[in-house]
Write a protein that holds these residues in place. Structure first.
Motif, short mmCIF file in Angstrom:
data_model
loop_
_atom_site.label_atom_id
_atom_site.label_comp_id
_atom_site.label_asym_id
_atom_site.label_seq_id
_atom_site.Cartn_x
_atom_site.Cartn_y
_atom_site.Cartn_z
N PRO A 19 38.16 41.52 42.23
CA PRO A 19 37.94 40.43 43.18
C PRO A 19 38.82 39.20 42.95
O PRO A 19 39.30 38.60 43.92
CB PRO A 19 36.46 40.09 43.01
N GLU A 20 39.03 38.84 41.70
CA GLU A 20 39.85 37.65 41.44
C GLU A 20 41.29 37.86 41.87
O GLU A 20 41.92 36.99 42.46
CB GLU A 20 39.79 37.27 39.96
N SER B 41 41.61 37.85 45.60
CA SER B 41 41.22 36.61 46.27
C SER B 41 42.39 35.83 46.86
O SER B 41 42.21 34.94 47.68
CB SER B 41 40.44 35.70 45.30
#
Length: 211
Positions: free
Chosen positions: A174-175, A178
């Motif tokens: 996810p990071e 992002s």
């Protein structure tokens, strides 16, 4: 897993009888005798970062590659296992190591220190039995100091990592997902077994449909 730590050293002339020594992996007791350049403050205050480097150097898998003028550290690269709170530590792979922080003091930029330190880390096939990865997040980049935009900086970091054979790898982290400038770069050593490569693939993707 054997963690190969054969000290490598190079010299770089700065002119006017000044020279830099590039060396590593540096032992923690030797590292403790040095001091940090006051401009090495991207992650912590210089004194606090110095303490952190000594701690990393003391880890079984930890390694610090540095550039110094005299006894003053003016640049460094860190290698260590991933933080236990991050997905990259899943499964406790002993042959997966993170290329973490890279920092060079402002006055010493422009002479390729980052590239030379990373190349020194991979010298003499020291990391051929490891999967080395780095996670690049745009919010860690010195956009103001370099006057580069986010895509120019991303390109610079790609070239830096490609100098030692690291390439872009996809992930559903996810990071990293992002922001499109964030990326995962990896080098799989030629001695790494297929089982570790397959395990790393499972770590990179937690959502099956993204394979």
């Amino acid at each position: 897993m054997e963690h190969r730590k054969r000290l490598q050293r190079e010299q770089l002339s700065l002119g006017e009888s000044r020279e830099l020594i590039l060396e590593g992996p540096v032992a923690p007791n030797r590292l403790a005798e040095m001091s940090m350049h006051k401009a090495l403050d991207a992650f912590r205050r210089p004194l606090e970062q110095h303490i952190a480097l000594v701690e990393i150097a003391g880890l079984d898998e930890g390694r610090i590659i540095l550039a110094r003028e005299g006894n003053v550290i003016v640049g460094y690269v860190t290698f260590h296992y991933a933080d236990e709170l991050e997905r990259w530590s899943d499964g406790g792979m002993t042959d997966l190591i993170e290329l973490g922080a890279i920092e060079v003091a402002d006055d010493y930029r422009g002479c390729g220190l980052g590239k030379r330190m990373i190349e020194l880390a991979f010298a003499e096939e020291q990391l051929e039995n490891m999967i080395v990865f780095t996670t690049e997040y745009y919010w860690h980049w010195d956009l103001e100091g370099t006057k580069l935009n986010v895509w120019e900086y991303r390109k610079m970091m790609e070239r830096l990592m490609q100098a030692v054979g690291m390439v872009w790898f996809a992930t559903d982290d996810p990071e990293i997902c992002s922001h499109p400038a964030n990326c995962l770069m990896v080098k799989i050593g030629k001695e790494v077994p297929l089982s570790s490569v397959e395990h790393f693939d499972r770590v990179r993707f937690r959502q099956r449909f993204m394979y």
